[in-house]
Design a protein around this motif. Structure first.
Motif, mmCIF file in Angstrom:
data_model
loop_
_atom_site.group_PDB
_atom_site.id
_atom_site.type_symbol
_atom_site.label_atom_id
_atom_site.label_comp_id
_atom_site.label_asym_id
_atom_site.label_seq_id
_atom_site.Cartn_x
_atom_site.Cartn_y
_atom_site.Cartn_z
ATOM 1 N N ILE B 211 0.835 -1.207 0.000
ATOM 2 C CA ILE B 211 0.000 0.000 0.000
ATOM 3 C C ILE B 211 0.866 1.252 0.000
ATOM 4 C CG2 ILE B 211 -1.633 1.350 1.390
ATOM 5 C CD1 ILE B 211 -2.764 -1.388 2.357
ATOM 6 N N LEU B 212 1.860 1.275 0.873
ATOM 7 C CA LEU B 212 2.730 2.449 0.971
ATOM 8 C C LEU B 212 3.493 2.673 -0.336
ATOM 9 C CD1 LEU B 212 4.027 1.809 4.587
ATOM 10 C CD2 LEU B 212 2.570 3.712 3.873
ATOM 11 N N ALA B 213 3.941 1.603 -0.953
ATOM 12 C CA ALA B 213 4.645 1.740 -2.229
ATOM 13 C C ALA B 213 3.715 2.320 -3.294
ATOM 14 C CB ALA B 213 5.198 0.385 -2.669
ATOM 15 N N VAL B 214 2.493 1.809 -3.332
ATOM 16 C CA VAL B 214 1.532 2.304 -4.328
ATOM 17 C C VAL B 214 1.237 3.788 -4.100
ATOM 18 C CG1 VAL B 214 -0.876 2.112 -5.085
ATOM 19 C CG2 VAL B 214 0.502 0.056 -4.786
ATOM 20 N N ARG B 215 1.134 4.157 -2.828
ATOM 21 C CA ARG B 215 0.830 5.560 -2.511
ATOM 22 C C ARG B 215 1.911 6.511 -3.025
ATOM 23 N NH1 ARG B 215 -1.342 6.426 3.634
ATOM 24 N NH2 ARG B 215 -3.413 5.477 3.420
ATOM 25 N N HIS B 216 3.141 6.002 -3.089
ATOM 26 C CA HIS B 216 4.266 6.878 -3.418
ATOM 27 C C HIS B 216 4.831 6.588 -4.806
ATOM 28 C CE1 HIS B 216 4.622 8.862 0.519
ATOM 29 N NE2 HIS B 216 4.132 7.728 0.983
ATOM 30 N N ILE B 217 4.057 5.925 -5.620
ATOM 31 C CA ILE B 217 4.518 5.636 -6.974
ATOM 32 C C ILE B 217 3.736 6.502 -7.957
ATOM 33 C CG2 ILE B 217 2.920 3.795 -7.676
ATOM 34 C CD1 ILE B 217 5.362 2.149 -8.499
ATOM 35 N N ASP B 218 4.416 6.940 -8.989
ATOM 36 C CA ASP B 218 3.737 7.602 -10.100
ATOM 37 C C ASP B 218 3.427 6.507 -11.115
ATOM 38 O OD1 ASP B 218 4.575 10.388 -12.349
ATOM 39 O OD2 ASP B 218 2.917 8.951 -12.355
ATOM 40 N N PRO B 219 2.169 6.197 -11.309
ATOM 41 C CA PRO B 219 1.850 5.067 -12.200
ATOM 42 C C PRO B 219 2.366 5.253 -13.616
ATOM 43 C CG PRO B 219 -0.138 6.280 -11.576
ATOM 44 C CD PRO B 219 0.965 6.811 -10.736
ATOM 45 N N ARG B 220 2.707 6.479 -13.968
ATOM 46 C CA ARG B 220 3.225 6.691 -15.318
ATOM 47 C C ARG B 220 4.715 6.417 -15.407
ATOM 48 N NH1 ARG B 220 1.163 12.746 -15.194
ATOM 49 N NH2 ARG B 220 2.208 12.401 -13.206
ATOM 50 N N SER B 221 5.338 6.193 -14.244
ATOM 51 C CA SER B 221 6.791 6.083 -14.245
ATOM 52 C C SER B 221 7.297 4.659 -14.390
ATOM 53 C CB SER B 221 7.361 6.676 -12.940
ATOM 54 O OG SER B 221 7.029 5.832 -11.836
ATOM 55 N N VAL B 222 6.428 3.674 -14.327
ATOM 56 C CA VAL B 222 6.901 2.290 -14.404
ATOM 57 C C VAL B 222 7.128 1.901 -15.858
ATOM 58 C CG1 VAL B 222 5.822 1.597 -12.248
ATOM 59 C CG2 VAL B 222 4.536 1.400 -14.368
ATOM 60 N N ARG B 223 8.214 1.168 -16.062
ATOM 61 C CA ARG B 223 8.582 0.826 -17.432
ATOM 62 C C ARG B 223 7.751 -0.335 -17.948
ATOM 63 N NH1 ARG B 223 13.022 2.489 -19.817
ATOM 64 N NH2 ARG B 223 13.248 0.508 -20.922
ATOM 65 N N HIS B 224 7.401 -1.228 -17.049
ATOM 66 C CA HIS B 224 6.593 -2.378 -17.431
ATOM 67 C C HIS B 224 5.403 -2.427 -16.497
ATOM 68 C CE1 HIS B 224 10.283 -3.671 -19.460
ATOM 69 N NE2 HIS B 224 10.913 -3.445 -18.323
ATOM 70 N N ALA B 225 4.416 -3.144 -16.879
ATOM 71 C CA ALA B 225 3.273 -3.324 -15.988
ATOM 72 C C ALA B 225 3.716 -4.045 -14.728
ATOM 73 C CB ALA B 225 2.173 -4.115 -16.690
ATOM 74 N N VAL B 226 3.243 -3.553 -13.618
ATOM 75 C CA VAL B 226 3.554 -4.125 -12.311
ATOM 76 C C VAL B 226 2.239 -4.483 -11.634
ATOM 77 C CG1 VAL B 226 4.596 -3.727 -10.063
ATOM 78 C CG2 VAL B 226 5.637 -2.716 -12.120
ATOM 79 N N ALA B 227 2.178 -5.665 -11.096
ATOM 80 C CA ALA B 227 0.969 -6.103 -10.392
ATOM 81 C C ALA B 227 1.242 -6.161 -8.893
ATOM 82 C CB ALA B 227 0.510 -7.472 -10.890
ATOM 83 N N PHE B 228 0.356 -5.552 -8.144
ATOM 84 C CA PHE B 228 0.359 -5.656 -6.679
ATOM 85 C C PHE B 228 -0.855 -6.525 -6.327
ATOM 86 C CE2 PHE B 228 3.498 -2.340 -5.901
ATOM 87 C CZ PHE B 228 3.412 -1.567 -7.048
ATOM 88 N N VAL B 229 -0.617 -7.668 -5.709
ATOM 89 C CA VAL B 229 -1.708 -8.597 -5.435
ATOM 90 C C VAL B 229 -1.729 -8.928 -3.951
ATOM 91 C CG1 VAL B 229 -2.841 -10.766 -6.056
ATOM 92 C CG2 VAL B 229 -1.340 -9.621 -7.716
#
Lengths: 317, 369
Positions: B211-229
């Motif tokens: 959750i904390l990682a998702v809160r502090h990530i810019d979804p446009r900045s990831v190079r590949h799709a990342v899944a948090f499950v």
């Protein structure tokens, strides 16, 4: 006439002196007392709260709370308040604390009931939460199990300190009392559960009765809440020698048994050992799961005990 | 950074190579201890025995940022995919906790139970209980053994619970049924410094890290799709993660189970392994009972931590992890965790700084791998 609103009733209750509010619900007082910590020999703070509920009460040299009324032949009605617990026996350089038990453990699993559970340490600067360490489940796989019950010698208290210096700076010290974190709760059909709920429920009935009882019809009545019952009965002995002699004594305490009645029996041993107490009877508030963290009493029984004690004291005001 | 996968053939270990020179910056503003406490305390104080994770899943949803729109699969796993396309990097943290389930209601209203997950049974004997019916939480007690004697054994035998009703009918009137779950009441508590205690840190801390990682990530900045499950039923056999693995198969380049690193940081434990002290950072769970992280991936984690300025440990511990369910598809598992004391007990202890570091690592891997 309009019925008073619940809000108004609640406000009026809040404005009543604490002593009179106790008569409203001995069960609520029992829950409050069960939440308190009073390790044998370290009852002062808890009994300060009890004394505040009994205007006119004094403390004797042992620390018992004592309330006297009337004159003449004396009757003592007393409840012990203390509990078996621990004190800090050592502070390790790595920050863990070791323990020594204080008071008589109620059964051979008393220490084990604390293993891996939340505790409170009463230090110089107030209460500190902590836990008693336990083996990690995962790390026991493939290793031989220990079938002996957990013992106080196996106990390491973790308050989050990284060093003994940090623990001391936070207020933990040698002989700081340590006891289980108390979270009594109601459940089922009018039941109250918590450590020493029987003893504390009995004291609640006694204090609630004393707060509302009228003057004794004859003789002197001494109502007391005693210390160190689990450590040589120092409170009871002090009452016997300093406030007595008594013609009769009623010791109100918790006892194992089925709900629905007050267990009454003569205590001929106490009569013989402490003759200043006179004829000794024990009135027991029965409990189940006795001597465990979920010792359970009936709220109905607490109220019944209170009513019986009021009658014994000469009736209500 | 180009992520290259060396295919596993005839037992040759798989590795994901992460050339240092081509890697993007991984530092980004991250969670604070205060935020970490706010998230993990809410998760800890929700209840979800294996198979009944609904309340915890709801808590996770409530803590995600507004832009996040997770979905729930047929196994109850909660998915959040960032970036487009099939996920190349998959993080797994489990929602469930250990506890009991009702197997029968006796005539006197007491409950026969079976364990859900592994733990020391004596820790529950004669302790407060909560029965979770699905619509309410009902106070009860875990009963002590019938008699103690002077020389009792450690183990209590079969544990039963008592909701205090006195009859089967009264127990059922409370909504308690066969299949209802039980736990002990719990609360989060702060200890000295940045340490804290609470039951079910395993794996609410892992869930919090995601959750904390998702809160502090810019979804446009990831190079590949990342899944948090956030998975279900880990404690009873990695069941939710198995559904995730069957869904993704060999698509991901790497899976990272974010779960407890059971630490021997205690005077009670033997320190021949699992010697990762609390407060010294998250841990690469390089070896456990279910998986071995390829050494190249361990090196990549260490390098990522170094670039991000995150104190990081490497160790071996016991237990299984969700990532091992991908083994059948050849996807390497680079499990990470945080040092946990007194695992699977009401007394679990963590250092919040380790959670902050773990969240930082999740974010760094998500952005740069």
């Amino acid at each position: 006439m309009r019925r008073p609103s619940l809000e108004l009733v609640g406000l009026l209750l809040l404005l009543l002196p604490a002593s009179l509010r106790a008569q409203v619900d001995a069960g609520a007082l029992a829950e409050r007392f069960t939440r308190m910590t009073a390790v044998s020999g370290f009852e002062r703070a808890a009994l300060d709260s009890v004394q505040a509920l009994l205007p006119g009460a004094r403390r004797d040299r042992a620390g018992d709370v004592v309330l006297e009324r009337g004159s003449g032949a004396a009757t003592l009605i007393v409840c012990p308040f203390d509990e078996a617990g621990y004190v800090v026996g050592g502070i390790r350089d790595d920050g863990w604390l070791t323990l020594r038990r204080v008071g008589r453990a109620p059964n051979a699993l008393f220490d084990q009931y604390h293993e891996g559970q939340r505790i409170m340490l009463w230090g110089r600067h107030g209460a500190l939460p902590g836990v008693i360490a336990v083996h990690s489940t995962h790390l026991q796989r493939g290793r031989g199990g220990n079938e002996a019950p957990f013992n106080v010698d196996d106990a390491f208290v973790d308050i989050g300190a990284s060093s003994g210096v940090e623990a001391r700076a936070a207020g933990a010290g040698l002989l700081s009392p340590v006891a289980r974190e108390k979270q009594p709760f109601r459940y089922g059909d009018g039941l109250l559960a918590g450590p020493d709920a029987g003893r504390r429920g009995a004291c609640a009935a006694l204090v609630a009765a004393a707060a509302t009882a009228g003057a004794p019809s004859g003789g002197r009545l001494v109502v007391a809440v005693a210390v160190e019952q689990e450590l040589g009965q120092r409170g009871l002995r002090t009452l016997a020698h300093n406030a007595g002699p008594f013609s009769r004594t009623i010791i109100v305490d918790g006892t194992a048994g089925a709900a629905g009645s007050i267990a009454v029996r003569a205590d001929t041993v106490a009569t013989r050992v402490l003759p200043e107490l006179g004829q000794v009877a024990r009135w027991g508030l029965t409990s189940r799961n006795t001597g465990t963290p979920v010792e359970t009493v009936s709220l109905t029984d607490i109220e019944a005990l209170r009513v019986r004690l009021v009658a014994e004291m000469g009736g209500g005001r | 950074m180009n992520v290259r996968i060396a295919c596993c053939v005839l037992g040759v270990a798989c590795a994901v190579a992460a050339p240092v020179a081509a890697q993007r910056p991984v530092t980004a503003p991250g969670a604070t201890v205060s935020e970490a406490q706010q998230v993990v305390s809410k998760l800890v104080e929700s209840y979800g025995v294996s198979g009944t994770e609904g309340p915890v899943r709801d808590a996770v949803r409530s803590l995600l940022p507004a832009w996040a729109h997770p979905v729930t699969d047929s196994a109850g796993n909660l998915w959040l995919t960032v970036g487009s396309g099939a996920p190349k990097v998959v993080f797994l943290a489990h929602l469930d906790e250990i506890g009991f389930a009702v197997t029968a209601i006796r005539d006197d209203g007491t409950l026969k139970l079976r364990a859900r997950g592994g733990f020391i049974p004596s820790l529950f004997e004669a302790q407060p209980a909560l029965v979770h019916t699905g619509t309410s939480d009902i106070p009860a007690v875990f009963l002590p053994r019938d008699s103690v004697g002077r020389n009792p054994s450690r183990g209590p035998g079969a544990i039963r619970a008592d909701p205090g009703t006195g009859s089967m009918a009264a127990t059922e009137a409370l909504g308690i049924r066969v299949g209802s779950t039980l736990t002990m009441p719990k609360s989060y508590a702060r200890l000295l410094g940045t340490r804290a205690t609470g039951r079910s840190f395993d794996d609410r801390v892992g869930s919090a890290a995601l959750i904390l990682a998702v809160r502090h990530i810019d979804p446009r900045s990831v190079r590949h799709a990342v899944a948090f499950v956030w998975t279900t039923r880990e404690e009873i056999g990695l069941e939710g993660a198995a559904v995730v693995a069957d869904s993704l198969k060999d698509g991901p380049a790497v899976v990272l189970a974010i779960d407890t690193f059971v630490s021997s940081d205690s005077p009670l434990e033997i320190t021949t392994f699992a010697d990762a002290p609390v407060g010294r950072g998250p841990v690469a769970r390089a070896v456990d009972n279910s998986s071995v992280t390829p050494p190249a991936l361990v090196d990549s984690l260490v390098a990522t931590a170094r670039r991000a300025g995150i104190p990081f440990q490497v160790g071996a511990t016991n237990g299984g992890n969700d990532g091992s369910t991908f083994a059948a598809y050849g996807v390497p598992d680079a499990a990470m965790g945080w040092p946990l004391r007194y695992s699977h007990s009401p007394a679990e202890v963590i250092d919040l700084k380790d959670l902050v570091g773990l969240a930082g690592m999740v974010g760094a891997v998500a952005r740069s791998w």
